[in-house]
Design an enzyme around this catalytic site. Sequence first.
Site, PDB file in Angstrom:
ATOM      1  N   GLY A  31      15.535 128.986  46.579  1.00 26.31           N
ATOM      2  CA  GLY A  31      14.647 128.988  47.740  1.00 26.31           C
ATOM      3  C   GLY A  31      15.313 128.457  48.995  1.00 26.31           C
ATOM      4  N   LEU A  33      15.247 130.043  51.824  1.00 24.02           N
ATOM      5  CA  LEU A  33      16.025 131.267  52.013  1.00 24.02           C
ATOM      6  C   LEU A  33      16.660 131.354  53.401  1.00 24.02           C
ATOM      7  CD1 LEU A  33      13.538 133.811  50.410  1.00 24.02           C
ATOM      8  CD2 LEU A  33      15.431 132.588  49.314  1.00 24.02           C
ATOM      9  N   HIS A  34      17.821 131.952  53.436  1.00 24.73           N
ATOM     10  CA  HIS A  34      18.482 132.280  54.700  1.00 24.73           C
ATOM     11  C   HIS A  34      19.002 133.715  54.595  1.00 24.73           C
ATOM     12  CE1 HIS A  34      22.160 131.593  52.507  1.00 24.73           C
ATOM     13  NE2 HIS A  34      21.827 130.346  52.264  1.00 24.73           N
ATOM     14  N   HIS A  37      20.783 134.974  51.427  1.00 28.12           N
ATOM     15  CA  HIS A  37      19.950 135.402  50.290  1.00 28.12           C
ATOM     16  C   HIS A  37      19.375 136.800  50.543  1.00 28.12           C
ATOM     17  CE1 HIS A  37      19.310 130.871  50.060  1.00 28.12           C
ATOM     18  NE2 HIS A  37      19.759 131.157  48.852  1.00 28.12           N
ATOM     19  N   GLN A  61      20.865 121.484  36.949  1.00 28.96           N
ATOM     20  CA  GLN A  61      22.183 121.638  37.574  1.00 28.96           C
ATOM     21  C   GLN A  61      22.483 120.556  38.614  1.00 28.96           C
ATOM     22  OE1 GLN A  61      20.932 125.628  39.085  1.00 28.96           O
ATOM     23  NE2 GLN A  61      22.171 125.126  40.861  1.00 28.96           N
ATOM     24  N   GLY A 147      25.825 135.581  45.473  1.00 28.72           N
ATOM     25  CA  GLY A 147      26.609 135.486  46.704  1.00 28.72           C
ATOM     26  C   GLY A 147      28.020 135.000  46.408  1.00 28.72           C
ATOM     27  N   GLN A 153      30.646 129.907  40.681  1.00 26.57           N
ATOM     28  CA  GLN A 153      29.394 130.212  39.978  1.00 26.57           C
ATOM     29  C   GLN A 153      29.320 131.705  39.619  1.00 26.57           C
ATOM     30  OE1 GLN A 153      25.299 128.751  41.087  1.00 26.57           O
ATOM     31  NE2 GLN A 153      25.169 130.695  42.145  1.00 26.57           N
ATOM     32  N   SER A 185      24.287 128.331  54.272  1.00 27.80           N
ATOM     33  CA  SER A 185      23.982 127.573  53.058  1.00 27.80           C
ATOM     34  C   SER A 185      22.690 126.818  53.309  1.00 27.80           C
ATOM     35  CB  SER A 185      25.110 126.560  52.798  1.00 27.80           C
ATOM     36  OG  SER A 185      24.665 125.539  51.923  1.00 27.80           O
ATOM     37  N   ARG A 187      22.090 123.989  52.352  1.00 22.70           N
ATOM     38  CA  ARG A 187      22.450 122.587  52.623  1.00 22.70           C
ATOM     39  C   ARG A 187      22.901 122.372  54.068  1.00 22.70           C
ATOM     40  NH1 ARG A 187      24.095 122.387  46.857  1.00 22.70           N
ATOM     41  NH2 ARG A 187      22.728 120.849  45.897  1.00 22.70           N
TER      42      ARG A 187
HETATM   43  O1  PAF Z   1      22.996 129.618  43.550  1.00 21.89           O
HETATM   44  C1  PAF Z   1      21.880 129.154  43.294  1.00 21.89           C
HETATM   45  O2  PAF Z   1      20.987 129.135  44.138  1.00 21.89           O
HETATM   46  C2  PAF Z   1      21.604 128.571  41.918  1.00 21.89           C
HETATM   47  O3  PAF Z   1      22.725 127.959  41.399  1.00 21.89           O
HETATM   48  C3  PAF Z   1      21.018 129.590  40.923  1.00 21.89           C
HETATM   49  C4  PAF Z   1      22.005 130.712  40.628  1.00 21.89           C
HETATM   50  C5  PAF Z   1      19.740 130.192  41.484  1.00 21.89           C
HETATM   51  C6  PAF Z   1      20.697 128.907  39.596  1.00 21.89           C
HETATM   52  O4  PAF Z   1      19.777 127.874  39.765  1.00 21.89           O
END
Ligand code: PAF
Length: 290
Positions: A31, A33-34, A37, A61, A147, A153, A185, A187
């Site tokens: 979520g 979102l930018h 995404h 995570q 992304g 990841q 991002s 963040r």
């Molecule tokens: O990249 C993310 O936003 C997260 O790591 C993901 C892939 C949704 C898993 O929680």
Amino acid sequence: MHEITGLDSMRAWSRAEKGRGRRIGFVPTMGYLHEGHLRLVDHARQRTDRVVMSVFVNPLQFGPKEDFTTYPRDIARDRGLAAGRGVDVLFVPEGKAMYPTEPMARVVPGPMAEVFEGAARPGHFAGVLTVVAKLFHLVEPDIAVFGRKDFQQAMLVRRMVLDLDFPIEVEVVPTVRELDGLALSSRNAYLNPDERRAALALSRALRAVEQAWRGGQADAVELQRRSIEVLKAPGVNPEYLALVDENLQPVARPNARTVVVTAATVGATRLIDNVVLGEGIAADPTVRAA
Ligand code: PAF
């Protein structure tokens, strides 16, 4: 756009759509979102008939000292953005439904998860792959879109899909940047104006490697040495900068497919970025600097 919270309802919706011969594209997110995404949504829409986006801030995570509770959330805004971009289903499972008890079984990501982000954030990728595996079982997509901003990841998800035989294609979409080069991002919301300016050191350092490589410098150690100097800007704490292949293995003689990965802390915010040498960093004219 439908919103689904129930796990069984999600699976039932997907199976019904597949029964009608429709291909499902899936964009997993946490979520806030930018545009980055939303580009994943665009990609999924081009390749499939129905797009599911999940919004779930996955506690598994985050490390004990990380920002799980303060991670930015705004589901009302996410709803509007997702609907506006043509998402068919927003899947917003509740924490208690996803993890009724502390999960015992988890995905073990292997050695590719022990370097870079995995070294800095122990257990992070086990948490990511576990939730992604669960989401894949619930959504049963044909294609899942990630992304490139989170390069490690994306490569780990690819590897999990291969090793554990998920019948899903993983597609990786280039990073979206602001005009001045800052990679989008969620963040970035933590950065104050001074920190935001300092954060440009990451994309500058990546651009420096790319330009030196294009200029004929073919020695990874020399490329790394020069760009770390660029990363060492005031207010920036460099963590790593390395030239790697898609298995996150160091590359001595880089080529167009080599990826330069970097991480640094700016103020209290840890940022990551990367560039594929053959593609370079292109600021995106449709995204305005904050
Ligand atoms: O990249 C993310 O936003 C997260 O790591 C993901 C892939 C949704 C898993 O929680």
